[in-house]
Scaffold this active site. Structure first.
Site, PDB file in Angstrom:
ATOM      1  N   THR A  21       3.855  16.130  -0.494  1.00  0.00           N
ATOM      2  CA  THR A  21       2.923  16.302  -1.215  1.00  0.00           C
ATOM      3  C   THR A  21       1.918  15.019  -1.256  1.00  0.00           C
ATOM      4  O   THR A  21       2.457  14.025  -1.315  1.00  0.00           O
ATOM      5  CB  THR A  21       3.300  16.694  -2.662  1.00  0.00           C
ATOM      6  OG1 THR A  21       4.197  17.836  -2.796  1.00  0.00           O
ATOM      7  CG2 THR A  21       2.341  16.799  -3.625  1.00  0.00           C
ATOM      8  N   SER A  30      -3.043  -0.681   5.027  1.00  0.00           N
ATOM      9  CA  SER A  30      -2.465  -0.526   3.767  1.00  0.00           C
ATOM     10  C   SER A  30      -3.217  -0.613   2.670  1.00  0.00           C
ATOM     11  O   SER A  30      -4.132  -1.649   2.744  1.00  0.00           O
ATOM     12  CB  SER A  30      -1.095  -1.180   3.423  1.00  0.00           C
ATOM     13  OG  SER A  30      -0.663  -1.082   2.218  1.00  0.00           O
ATOM     14  N   ASN A  45       1.300 -12.216   8.827  1.00  0.00           N
ATOM     15  CA  ASN A  45       1.340 -12.195   7.590  1.00  0.00           C
ATOM     16  C   ASN A  45       1.705 -13.449   6.937  1.00  0.00           C
ATOM     17  O   ASN A  45       1.466 -13.772   5.750  1.00  0.00           O
ATOM     18  CB  ASN A  45       2.234 -10.832   6.751  1.00  0.00           C
ATOM     19  CG  ASN A  45       3.769 -10.978   7.675  1.00  0.00           C
ATOM     20  OD1 ASN A  45       3.583 -11.026   8.873  1.00  0.00           O
ATOM     21  ND2 ASN A  45       4.767 -11.086   7.017  1.00  0.00           N
ATOM     22  N   CYS A  88       9.005 -10.004   1.825  1.00  0.00           N
ATOM     23  CA  CYS A  88      10.043  -9.179   2.146  1.00  0.00           C
ATOM     24  C   CYS A  88      11.340 -10.313   2.700  1.00  0.00           C
ATOM     25  O   CYS A  88      12.385 -10.028   2.485  1.00  0.00           O
ATOM     26  CB  CYS A  88       9.800  -8.236   3.249  1.00  0.00           C
ATOM     27  SG  CYS A  88       8.405  -7.450   2.814  1.00  0.00           S
ATOM     28  N   GLN A  98      -2.509  -6.794   7.290  1.00  0.00           N
ATOM     29  CA  GLN A  98      -3.208  -8.123   6.722  1.00  0.00           C
ATOM     30  C   GLN A  98      -4.642  -8.271   6.917  1.00  0.00           C
ATOM     31  O   GLN A  98      -5.329  -9.028   6.477  1.00  0.00           O
ATOM     32  CB  GLN A  98      -2.428  -9.177   7.157  1.00  0.00           C
ATOM     33  CG  GLN A  98      -1.060  -9.488   6.703  1.00  0.00           C
ATOM     34  CD  GLN A  98      -0.894  -9.590   5.156  1.00  0.00           C
ATOM     35  OE1 GLN A  98      -1.709 -10.134   4.418  1.00  0.00           O
ATOM     36  NE2 GLN A  98       0.302  -9.433   4.720  1.00  0.00           N
ATOM     37  N   HIS A 142      -2.602  -1.765  -0.683  1.00  0.00           N
ATOM     38  CA  HIS A 142      -2.037  -2.648  -1.770  1.00  0.00           C
ATOM     39  C   HIS A 142      -2.377  -4.134  -1.295  1.00  0.00           C
ATOM     40  O   HIS A 142      -2.235  -5.103  -1.927  1.00  0.00           O
ATOM     41  CB  HIS A 142      -0.808  -2.392  -2.304  1.00  0.00           C
ATOM     42  CG  HIS A 142       0.430  -2.999  -1.354  1.00  0.00           C
ATOM     43  ND1 HIS A 142       0.941  -4.348  -1.457  1.00  0.00           N
ATOM     44  CD2 HIS A 142       1.044  -2.315  -0.216  1.00  0.00           C
ATOM     45  CE1 HIS A 142       1.736  -4.641  -0.609  1.00  0.00           C
ATOM     46  NE2 HIS A 142       1.953  -3.370   0.215  1.00  0.00           N
ATOM     47  N   THR A 180       5.249   0.065   6.160  1.00  0.00           N
ATOM     48  CA  THR A 180       6.770   0.363   6.756  1.00  0.00           C
ATOM     49  C   THR A 180       6.915   1.619   7.199  1.00  0.00           C
ATOM     50  O   THR A 180       7.642   1.735   8.292  1.00  0.00           O
ATOM     51  CB  THR A 180       7.853  -0.014   5.371  1.00  0.00           C
ATOM     52  OG1 THR A 180       7.615  -1.274   4.958  1.00  0.00           O
ATOM     53  CG2 THR A 180       9.138   0.343   5.938  1.00  0.00           C
TER      54      THR A 180
HETATM   55  C1  LIG Z   1       2.168  -7.562   8.613  1.00  0.00           C
HETATM   56  C2  LIG Z   1       2.965  -6.513   7.675  1.00  0.00           C
HETATM   57  N1  LIG Z   1       3.426  -5.510   8.232  1.00  0.00           N
HETATM   58  C3  LIG Z   1       4.018  -4.664   7.262  1.00  0.00           C
HETATM   59  C4  LIG Z   1       4.232  -4.877   6.036  1.00  0.00           C
HETATM   60  C5  LIG Z   1       5.076  -4.036   5.113  1.00  0.00           C
HETATM   61  O1  LIG Z   1       4.184  -3.414   3.992  1.00  0.00           O
HETATM   62  P1  LIG Z   1       4.904  -2.509   2.874  1.00  0.00           P
HETATM   63  O2  LIG Z   1       6.133  -3.395   2.233  1.00  0.00           O
HETATM   64  O3  LIG Z   1       3.649  -2.266   1.970  1.00  0.00           O
HETATM   65  O4  LIG Z   1       5.235  -1.298   3.616  1.00  0.00           O
HETATM   66  C6  LIG Z   1       3.608  -5.914   5.390  1.00  0.00           C
HETATM   67  C7  LIG Z   1       3.874  -6.284   4.000  1.00  0.00           C
HETATM   68  O5  LIG Z   1       3.837  -7.393   3.496  1.00  0.00           O
HETATM   69  C8  LIG Z   1       2.952  -7.098   6.230  1.00  0.00           C
HETATM   70  O6  LIG Z   1       2.455  -8.040   5.678  1.00  0.00           O
END
Ligand SMILES: Cc1ncc(COP(=O)(O)O)c(C=O)c1O
Length: 391
Positions: free
Chosen positions: A241, A203, A155, A329, A183, A205, A76
């Site tokens: 940081t 990302s 996603n 989300c 993804q 996670h 994000t």
């Molecule tokens: C394609 C995509 N973009 C952005 C995000 C946002 O990631 P985060 O909530 O870890 O910031 C996600 C999270 O599911 C995602 O699947």
């Protein structure tokens, strides 16, 4: 005695468990090697060294140079930095930005916010599989265009976009090209140079690393403004940081992905295709959303007539299977997914969708179990469906 319910996780697109190998590498960075990378003493230098070694590993997985990687706290944040940072740094060249109609909310909402600030946004349509047409990008680019941002893999429906071709067009037209590769990074191979990418978000996670850490690839020479101002970390682009344990974990997740990606994706494609085939064979009036093959190795997304996705998710959860209707989300909003609407589903159809996303610890036994319980659930829900009384 109560029967023990299996716990099957089929929501890897929402987030992944941290690989125990990653946890092990992170642990010393919480209490022994805890320094601040900006400190001049030994603790600081030790942390700084870990940061720079990690940067090299993350860069390597996408064919970038170390100095082109900026660590952030989330995708994000990375995506906000791209849209706002490019917009503000290049506003004298133009105020036009192109995105697709199937972006994640953090792109969609950033673009909306920029519209309020006086930027013009073009949202490109997709076809029934969720593909943009690179030719549409070519046609939409004008003199004022400063950025094109297209998601690499969806996603929700897993569709993998023609990024290389789109990037080539942007390169010819001298427009910055960003892709949200959250993804896909670590799941399929990515090379920012071969794919003509100027900015890329990834990302930790979503690829078996910890939450709270992500990155942005920024091609050398790109004109971009920070959105966080402060101590000047990350070449002044992202003050804060540094989250050393998180970044070390992210890098370890990248190392594992690099080593295991090919084998893992082959294994997942087999399971994915078994799940798709099984669902479509066993359940009447079911459809696959997205393309049958040009999709992420771990993604399936179905539409079932006469039932709501949320009800399926709840019933599956009761039987031990964690699934999703779409993006984590959006699922709290109870609004039909804009991605499913963009591929042509009617609002009531977009409510009947189910995403089952597979991952590192998904087994064939779990797929078999899901294929056993899902048809029973759909049958039961259709019996009480206000849209249709009987299966
Ligand atoms: C394609 C995509 N973009 C952005 C995000 C946002 O990631 P985060 O909530 O870890 O910031 C996600 C999270 O599911 C995602 O699947």
């Amino acid at each position: 005695m109560r029967r023990r319910i299996k716990k099957i996780y089929l929501d890897y697109a929402a987030t992944t468990p941290v690989d125990p190998r990653v946890v092990k590498v992170m642990l010393p960075y919480f209490s022994e090697k805890f320094g601040n990378t900006m400190s001049l003493h030994g603790f600081g230098q030790e942390a700084k060294q870990a940061l720079e070694e990690s940067r090299k590993v993350v860069a390597d997985l996408m064919g970038a140079k170390s100095r082109e990687i900026i660590f952030t706290s989330s995708t994000t944040e990375s995506n906000n930095l791209v849209l706002k940072g490019i917009a503000f740094a290049n506003k004298n060249e133009g105020r036009h930005i192109i995105i697709s109609s199937i972006e994640h909310p953090c792109i969609v909402e950033s673009a909306k916010w920029l519209e309020v600030q006086g930027f013009e946004i073009t949202r490109l349509p997709v076809n029934k599989y969720g593909f943009i047409n690179p030719d549409d990008v070519r046609k939409a680019i004008k003199k004022e265009t400063i950025l094109v941002s297209i998601i690499h893999a969806s996603n929700e429906i897993g569709t993998i976009q023609p990024i290389k071709e789109t990037g080539k067009i942007c390169k010819e037209k001298r427009v910055y090209f960003h892709t949200d590769a959250v993804q896909s990074f670590g799941k399929i191979s990515i090379d920012v140079n071969k794919m003509n990418i100027d900015l890329l978000s990834a990302s930790s996670h979503k690829m078996y690393g910890p939450k709270g850490v992500a990155c942005l690839f920024v091609r050398e020479g790109t004109k971009i403004e920070p959105i966080l101002h402060g101590g000047g970390q990350e070449s002044g682009l992202r003050s804060s940081t540094i989250n050393v344990p998180g970044i070390v974990g992210f890098a370890e997740a990248c190392k594992i992905s690099k080593k295991e990606m090919k084998k893992e994706s082959q294994r997942l494609i087999k399971l994915r295709d078994k799940l798709i085939k099984g669902v479509l064979e066993k359940i009447k009036d079911a459809r696959l959303n997205g393309h049958p093959k040009k999709r992420l190795p771990n993604n399936t997304n179905f539409w079932f007539e006469f039932v709501e996705g949320e009800s399926i998710v709840i019933q599956l959860d009761l039987l031990g299977v964690a699934a999703s209707t779409g993006s984590a989300c959006s699922s709290a909003k109870l609004k039909p997914s804009h991605i499913l609407l963009a591929i042509g589903l009617r609002p009531e159809e977009a409510h009947g969708s189910l995403r089952l996303s597979l991952g590192r610890w998904t087994t064939e036994k779990e797929i078999n179990y899901t294929l056993k319980v899902l048809p029973e659930i759909i049958k039961k829900l259709r019996k009480i469906s206000p849209f249709k009384k009987n299966d």
